[in-house]
Motif scaffolding. Structure first.
Motif: not given
Length: 326
Positions: A117-141
């Motif tokens: 899904x993230x790859x498709x979002x970047x593709x349709x926005x016409x930009x590069x994708x940077x994936x950032x690892x998160x923990x469950x407890x840090x998602x909001x922050x």
């Protein structure tokens, strides 16, 4: 021998001239020793240097702030859709240890349902994708501090979270489940009384059990790998998590573990999330879901990433949401 004070137009020596001339007027014919002149010249030079540095600092401080994702993250300000397109990169927070939704394979490549899904979002926005690892407890922050533009880390929609971030329309539905050793299968939540129940911090499982079953002893971990290792090591009687994860874990461990509780608590939805008030990106994500729904995008993503993990234990229509309509 003493030396008369020479006239000067040099700005850094004007103060010396003023001091010397004052004293000369008071004591006509008075001349200043060379050593004193040298000391005064040195003092003036030091004063001038300090003044110059102060002016340089003021100019630097007045310079316009740099733009781009790093600058806005430092300010805690979310980037709009147009700013993301102008910068040419979108940062999306995902799990790196939660197969089959977001994990890193043996080649160091991110794989999983959320990754597709993230790859498709970047593709349709016409930009590069940077994936950032998160923990469950840090998602909001990570959203509130603008470390990422969006979160796709299997983020269940709850009222508490919705008060802090903005959720797009859903792309998946889920409830909780409990996986336990096959030889000591847990089929009812009451069986966990007096035993340790494994959860991941910041998840809906932790919130639900804390509120609805305060009698249970929870063994909480920051990472999913820590939770699964605790279950493998026998440190807990069961791991309560999303039922999709519980099913996947059971199937991946050759019958050693069983998802004895497949539905626990209410059925929830999973959605992308953005910083509170980021209307342009929020709106675009909702519109994107409608577009993707017309091509059954998430059913295809299910077949690619989730079906190999679940086999016949789960059906696409039981989990997938198309067009943002749960």
């Amino acid at each position: 021998m003493s030396t008369p004070v020479p006239p000067t137009n040099d700005p850094q020596n004007r103060e010396i001239d003023d001091v010397v001339n004052t004293h000369s007027r008071r004591r006509p014919g008075w001349v200043i020793p060379a050593a004193v002149l040298a000391a005064l010249a040195l003092l003036a030079a030091l004063l001038f240097g300090l003044t110059g540095r102060s002016k340089t600092t003021d100019v630097d401080a007045a310079a316009p702030a740099s733009t781009g994702p790093d600058a806005q993250a430092a300010a805690g300000t979310a980037r709009t859709r147009d700013q993301i397109k102008a910068d040419g990169t979108i940062k999306i927070g995902v799990f790196s240890d939660k197969a089959p939704f977001g994990s890193v394979d043996a080649n160091g490549t991110y794989v999983g349902y959320d990754i597709v899904y993230a790859e498709r979002i970047a593709k349709d926005l016409g930009v590069k994708l940077e994936l950032v690892p998160v923990e469950a407890a840090s998602r909001v922050e990570f959203l509130t501090s603008a470390k990422v533009d969006a979160i796709l880390a299997n983020f269940t929609v709850t009222p508490e979270r919705a008060a802090k971030v903005d959720f797009a329309k859903p792309y998946m539905k889920v409830s909780l489940g409990a996986v336990s050793p096959t030889g000591a299968k847990i089929t009812d939540i009451k069986q966990l009384q007096g035993k340790k129940t494994i959860v991941v911090k910041g998840t809906t499982a932790e919130t639900y059990l804390t509120k609805e079953h305060p009698e249970l002893e929870l063994l909480s971990f920051e990472q999913y790998t820590e939770a699964t290792n605790a279950l493998l090591d026998g440190r807990g009687a069961a791991w309560v998590t999303d039922n999709t994860e519980a099913l996947a874990f059971s199937l991946q461990n050759d019958g050693k573990f069983t998802t004895g509780i497949t539905t626990l608590g209410p059925t929830d939805t999973i959605a992308a999330a953005v910083q509170k008030g980021n209307t342009s990106l929020h709106t675009w994500l909702d519109e994107e879901l409608v577009t993707l729904g017309k091509e059954n995008f998430f059913h295809t993503a299910f077949d690619k990433t989730l079906k190999p993990a679940y086999g016949d234990a789960a059906k696409a229509d039981d989990l997938v949401v198309e067009g943002g309509k749960a």
